[in-house]
Write an enzyme that holds these catalytic residues in place. Structure first.
Site, PDB file in Angstrom:
ATOM      1  N   ASN A 140     -13.604  30.814 -40.869  1.00 49.81           N
ATOM      2  CA  ASN A 140     -12.273  31.160 -40.360  1.00 49.81           C
ATOM      3  C   ASN A 140     -12.018  30.331 -39.100  1.00 49.81           C
ATOM      4  O   ASN A 140     -12.623  30.564 -38.062  1.00 49.81           O
ATOM      5  CB  ASN A 140     -12.227  32.657 -40.047  1.00 49.81           C
ATOM      6  CG  ASN A 140     -10.877  33.102 -39.491  1.00 49.81           C
ATOM      7  OD1 ASN A 140     -10.014  32.267 -39.184  1.00 49.81           O
ATOM      8  ND2 ASN A 140     -10.699  34.402 -39.358  1.00 49.81           N
ATOM      9  N   CYS A 184      -4.693  33.905 -35.471  1.00 50.93           N
ATOM     10  CA  CYS A 184      -4.812  33.153 -36.733  1.00 50.93           C
ATOM     11  C   CYS A 184      -3.462  32.765 -37.327  1.00 50.93           C
ATOM     12  O   CYS A 184      -3.387  31.910 -38.209  1.00 50.93           O
ATOM     13  CB  CYS A 184      -5.581  33.970 -37.757  1.00 50.93           C
ATOM     14  SG  CYS A 184      -7.281  34.236 -37.265  1.00 50.93           S
ATOM     15  N   HIS A 235      -4.466  31.788 -45.375  1.00 54.51           N
ATOM     16  CA  HIS A 235      -5.390  31.772 -44.239  1.00 54.51           C
ATOM     17  C   HIS A 235      -6.800  32.005 -44.773  1.00 54.51           C
ATOM     18  O   HIS A 235      -7.012  32.878 -45.615  1.00 54.51           O
ATOM     19  CB  HIS A 235      -4.990  32.880 -43.259  1.00 54.51           C
ATOM     20  CG  HIS A 235      -5.945  33.025 -42.121  1.00 54.51           C
ATOM     21  ND1 HIS A 235      -6.438  31.943 -41.442  1.00 54.51           N
ATOM     22  CD2 HIS A 235      -6.499  34.128 -41.545  1.00 54.51           C
ATOM     23  CE1 HIS A 235      -7.256  32.369 -40.485  1.00 54.51           C
ATOM     24  NE2 HIS A 235      -7.306  33.686 -40.531  1.00 54.51           N
TER      25      HIS A 235
END
Ligand code: ACO
Length: 321
Positions: free
Chosen positions: A278, A112, A248
């Site tokens: 996500n 990520c 994020h």
């Protein structure tokens, strides 16, 4: 010399999968997903639609926004955990499609945090004068590596791509980037197989993202708090100097914890987790593009970007937009 963001772009696949759709696939509820994560829907790549397809669309949007031609680009980096193939890397795949030849082009895997790592590296190339126009992309088709029968993970992820173009500037621009990792935590969030280690049987459902969600959550909150401090200290700035937090987009509760650390009202936090889920390396550049295009982020605003992901890896960037 500094680098500055000349343009941003994003692309999301057409197909939308809502929490209600997921209720029909696994033992979950819209209520559980919304209250635990903030996610309401996510986009899923169509069959045959690859990470490079998404990355190319986001890259073209960023190049248009920068008001340049693809051939002006002389550096390409794509943060991704889900490349189309082992090689050519996704950077080379989109370089070819954009009609660019000869420049640096590579893919980078930091889960990520892939976009933050890509941005940090591209910034160094532009600052040093080695690159004049850098294309920095975060793109993922994470839907391909989650188990759609594992409710612990499949409700969390989505597909998409975001991109920025960096160009040289006399004034910042990107003030600092901060990149970290701690492989000690590798067993809390991982994909268990690969080319060298070998794949298990995809159909038996062993090859998929595995996560000890609760433990990841705790480390993520602590670590992101620390990197916020580090970023502000490095620039001798008080938290009140930050206009926008672009975090994020993994979980609304992690985002709220970071906002609290900055004493920031949620109106100053760019949130896309409800619509995108996500999207790993794509999440920060997509959120940035959303807020640039809807007019919230304006030239001169001070932005704090941060991400945390598998590895563990984490990173931040302080940017005068
Ligand atoms: N629907 C309904 N119930 C569920 C679901 C679901 N989809 N998933 C888990 N549950 C159940 C569990 O089985 C558990 O039940 P039990 O109490 O009977 O045992 C209960 O819900 C609570 O489970 P927890 O795991 O404790 O739930 P938690 O509040 O921690 O939320 C979550 C889970 C959303 C995964 C959270 O821990 C989280 O967001 N973690 C961080 C994820 C993250 O940030 N990842 C980093 C980036 S990802 C990357 O790098 C690729």
């Amino acid at each position: 010399m500094f680098s500055r963001i000349a343009g941003t772009g994003r692309y999301l696949p057409e197909k939308v999968l809502t929490n209600f759709d997921l209720e029909k696939m696994v033992d979950t509820t819209d209520e559980w997903i919304r209250t635990r994560t903030g996610i309401e829907r996510r986009h899923i790549a169509a069959e045959g639609e690859t990470t490079a397809d998404l990355a190319e669309r986001a890259a073209r949007a960023a190049i248009d926004a920068a008001g340049i031609e693809p051939t002006d680009i002389d550096f390409i980096v794509v943060g991704t955990t889900t490349p189309d193939v082992v090689f050519p890397n996704v950077g080379c795949l989109i370089q070819e499609r954009l009609g660019i030849r000869g420049c640096t082009a590579f893919g980078l895997e930091a889960a990520c945090s892939g976009f933050m790592y890509a941005l940090g590296i591209a910034d160094k190339f532009v600052r040093s004068g080695e690159s004049k126009r850098a294309l920095v992309v975060g793109a993922e088709t994470l839907s391909r590596i989650v188990s759609w029968s594992d409710r612990d993970t499949c409700v969390l992820f989505g597909d998409g791509a975001g991109a920025v173009v960096l160009e040289p500037a006399d004034e910042a621009g990107i003030l600092s980037t901060h990149l970290h990792a701690d492989g000690h935590y590798g067993d809390l969030l991982f994909f268990p197989s690969g080319v060298s280690k070998g794949f298990n049987d995809l159909k038996s459902g062993k090859d998929f993202v595995q996560m000890k969600g609760n433990e990841v959550f705790k480390v993520a909150v602590k670590t992101l708090g620390r990197i916020v401090d580090e970023t502000l200290e490095k620039n001798s700035l008080d938290k009140s100097a930050i206009d926008w937090l672009i975090p994020h987009q993994a979980n609304i509760r992690i985002i709220q914890a970071t906002a609290r650390k900055l004493d920031m009202p949620m109106e100053r936090v760019v949130m896309t987790v409800q619509d995108h889920g996500n999207t790993s390396a794509a999440s920060v550049p997509m959120a940035l593009d959303v807020a640039v295009r809807d007019g919230r982020i304006r030239r001169g605003d001070m932005l704090l970007l941060e991400a945390f992901g598998g590895g563990f890896t984490w990173g931040s960037a302080l940017i005068r937009y």
